[in-house]
Design a protein around this motif. Structure first.
Motif, PDB file in Angstrom:
ATOM      1  N   THR A  14      76.668  86.381 -82.918  1.00  0.00           N
ATOM      2  CA  THR A  14      75.460  85.567 -83.056  1.00  0.00           C
ATOM      3  C   THR A  14      74.276  86.259 -82.398  1.00  0.00           C
ATOM      4  N   LEU A  15      74.474  86.765 -81.195  1.00  0.00           N
ATOM      5  CA  LEU A  15      73.407  87.475 -80.488  1.00  0.00           C
ATOM      6  C   LEU A  15      72.967  88.702 -81.282  1.00  0.00           C
ATOM      7  N   ASN A  16      73.917  89.453 -81.819  1.00  0.00           N
ATOM      8  CA  ASN A  16      73.575  90.624 -82.640  1.00  0.00           C
ATOM      9  C   ASN A  16      72.748  90.222 -83.862  1.00  0.00           C
ATOM     10  N   ALA A  17      73.133  89.131 -84.512  1.00  0.00           N
ATOM     11  CA  ALA A  17      72.408  88.677 -85.702  1.00  0.00           C
ATOM     12  C   ALA A  17      70.996  88.229 -85.346  1.00  0.00           C
ATOM     13  N   ILE A  18      70.840  87.490 -84.249  1.00  0.00           N
ATOM     14  CA  ILE A  18      69.504  87.056 -83.814  1.00  0.00           C
ATOM     15  C   ILE A  18      68.633  88.273 -83.508  1.00  0.00           C
ATOM     16  N   GLU A  19      69.189  89.230 -82.779  1.00  0.00           N
ATOM     17  CA  GLU A  19      68.436  90.444 -82.442  1.00  0.00           C
ATOM     18  C   GLU A  19      68.004  91.195 -83.687  1.00  0.00           C
ATOM     19  N   GLN A  20      68.880  91.297 -84.678  1.00  0.00           N
ATOM     20  CA  GLN A  20      68.537  92.001 -85.912  1.00  0.00           C
ATOM     21  C   GLN A  20      67.428  91.275 -86.673  1.00  0.00           C
ATOM     22  N   ILE A  21      67.541  89.965 -86.798  1.00  0.00           N
ATOM     23  CA  ILE A  21      66.528  89.186 -87.528  1.00  0.00           C
ATOM     24  C   ILE A  21      65.176  89.310 -86.841  1.00  0.00           C
ATOM     25  N   VAL A  22      65.137  89.092 -85.530  1.00  0.00           N
ATOM     26  CA  VAL A  22      63.879  89.139 -84.791  1.00  0.00           C
ATOM     27  C   VAL A  22      63.310  90.562 -84.794  1.00  0.00           C
ATOM     28  N   GLY A  23      64.170  91.559 -84.665  1.00  0.00           N
ATOM     29  CA  GLY A  23      63.712  92.951 -84.718  1.00  0.00           C
ATOM     30  C   GLY A  23      63.142  93.315 -86.067  1.00  0.00           C
ATOM     31  N   ASP A  24      63.816  92.912 -87.146  1.00  0.00           N
ATOM     32  CA  ASP A  24      63.318  93.191 -88.496  1.00  0.00           C
ATOM     33  C   ASP A  24      61.993  92.490 -88.756  1.00  0.00           C
ATOM     34  N   GLN A  25      61.837  91.281 -88.233  1.00  0.00           N
ATOM     35  CA  GLN A  25      60.576  90.555 -88.389  1.00  0.00           C
ATOM     36  C   GLN A  25      59.465  91.237 -87.598  1.00  0.00           C
ATOM     37  N   ALA A  26      59.757  91.672 -86.389  1.00  0.00           N
ATOM     38  CA  ALA A  26      58.744  92.302 -85.532  1.00  0.00           C
ATOM     39  C   ALA A  26      58.250  93.628 -86.102  1.00  0.00           C
ATOM     40  N   THR A  27      59.114  94.349 -86.808  1.00  0.00           N
ATOM     41  CA  THR A  27      58.718  95.639 -87.383  1.00  0.00           C
ATOM     42  C   THR A  27      58.178  95.499 -88.802  1.00  0.00           C
ATOM     43  N   GLY A  28      58.148  94.288 -89.330  1.00  0.00           N
ATOM     44  CA  GLY A  28      57.603  94.061 -90.660  1.00  0.00           C
ATOM     45  C   GLY A  28      58.590  94.292 -91.787  1.00  0.00           C
ATOM     46  N   LYS A  29      59.843  94.553 -91.451  1.00  0.00           N
ATOM     47  CA  LYS A  29      60.857  94.756 -92.488  1.00  0.00           C
ATOM     48  C   LYS A  29      61.074  93.483 -93.288  1.00  0.00           C
ATOM     49  N   ILE A  30      60.971  92.324 -92.614  1.00  0.00           N
ATOM     50  CA  ILE A  30      61.033  91.029 -93.286  1.00  0.00           C
ATOM     51  C   ILE A  30      59.840  90.192 -92.822  1.00  0.00           C
ATOM     52  N   ALA A  33      58.514  84.174 -92.797  1.00  0.00           N
ATOM     53  CA  ALA A  33      59.236  83.146 -93.559  1.00  0.00           C
ATOM     54  C   ALA A  33      60.688  83.561 -93.783  1.00  0.00           C
ATOM     55  N   GLN A  34      60.913  84.838 -94.079  1.00  0.00           N
ATOM     56  CA  GLN A  34      62.279  85.312 -94.276  1.00  0.00           C
ATOM     57  C   GLN A  34      63.074  85.235 -92.974  1.00  0.00           C
ATOM     58  N   ALA A  35      62.429  85.584 -91.860  1.00  0.00           N
ATOM     59  CA  ALA A  35      63.093  85.510 -90.559  1.00  0.00           C
ATOM     60  C   ALA A  35      63.446  84.066 -90.228  1.00  0.00           C
ATOM     61  N   LYS A  36      62.506  83.152 -90.468  1.00  0.00           N
ATOM     62  CA  LYS A  36      62.771  81.738 -90.186  1.00  0.00           C
ATOM     63  C   LYS A  36      63.926  81.236 -91.046  1.00  0.00           C
ATOM     64  N   TYR A  37      63.940  81.610 -92.302  1.00  0.00           N
ATOM     65  CA  TYR A  37      65.011  81.192 -93.195  1.00  0.00           C
ATOM     66  C   TYR A  37      66.355  81.741 -92.715  1.00  0.00           C
ATOM     67  N   ALA A  38      66.387  83.019 -92.337  1.00  0.00           N
ATOM     68  CA  ALA A  38      67.629  83.628 -91.858  1.00  0.00           C
ATOM     69  C   ALA A  38      68.121  82.928 -90.589  1.00  0.00           C
ATOM     70  N   LEU A  39      67.200  82.634 -89.663  1.00  0.00           N
ATOM     71  CA  LEU A  39      67.593  81.929 -88.440  1.00  0.00           C
ATOM     72  C   LEU A  39      68.086  80.518 -88.748  1.00  0.00           C
ATOM     73  N   ASP A  40      67.431  79.859 -89.702  1.00  0.00           N
ATOM     74  CA  ASP A  40      67.867  78.512 -90.083  1.00  0.00           C
ATOM     75  C   ASP A  40      69.281  78.528 -90.663  1.00  0.00           C
TER      76      ASP A  40
END
Length: 142
Positions: A14-30, A33-40
């Motif tokens: 779970t921690l790895n997945a959160i880190e990946q989602i937030v990291g991808d959002q911070a770098t503009g990869k997603i 809205a995509q980050a929020k959806y993935a976290l949801d």
């Protein structure tokens, strides 16, 4: 050495997945809205199964992201030349720039970054550079 428990593995993954989602959002990869959806989706899958500190992380990161219906918007004003409104559509990477001045017809320009490898990041970058330009030329961000 003992194997990790199921609880430990769920927490780690779970921690790895959160880190990946937030990291991808911070770098503009997603997008946000995509980050929020993935976290949801991750939350729906893991709520009640992971430790409380991870639940708090979900709340913090998800709360910091806008829903898919929101776009980033900035309004700048120059007392001499008028008002500039910039709006970035965070879903499509389209930058709209509207210039308004009393007594002059509004000017609207649209830049579509769909051809870029990361349209949202390209539009955000352009919006930041326009903001710096406006600041250097006497505009005040409202």
């Amino acid at each position: 050495m003992t194997a990790p428990t199921l609880q430990e593995e769920l927490n780690r993954k779970t921690l790895n997945a959160i880190e990946q989602i937030v990291g991808d959002q911070a770098t503009g990869k997603i997008t946000d809205a995509q980050a929020k959806y993935a976290l949801d989706i991750l939350w729906v899958s893991l709520a009640g199964l992971v430790d409380k500190d991870l639940i708090r992380m979900f709340e913090v990161f998800s709360g910091n992201l806008r829903s898919a219906t929101n776009a980033t918007q900035e309004v700048w004003r120059n007392p001499t030349t008028g008002v500039v409104v910039m709006m970035l559509n965070s879903m499509t990477g389209v930058l709209l720039l509207k210039t308004m001045k009393t007594g002059v017809p509004d000017q609207l320009s649209k830049t579509d970054f769909a051809a870029e490898s990361n349209p949202t990041l390209a539009a955000k970058s352009k919006m930041e550079s326009l903001g710096k330009y406006l600041l250097e030329n006497g505009f005040i961000k409202l």
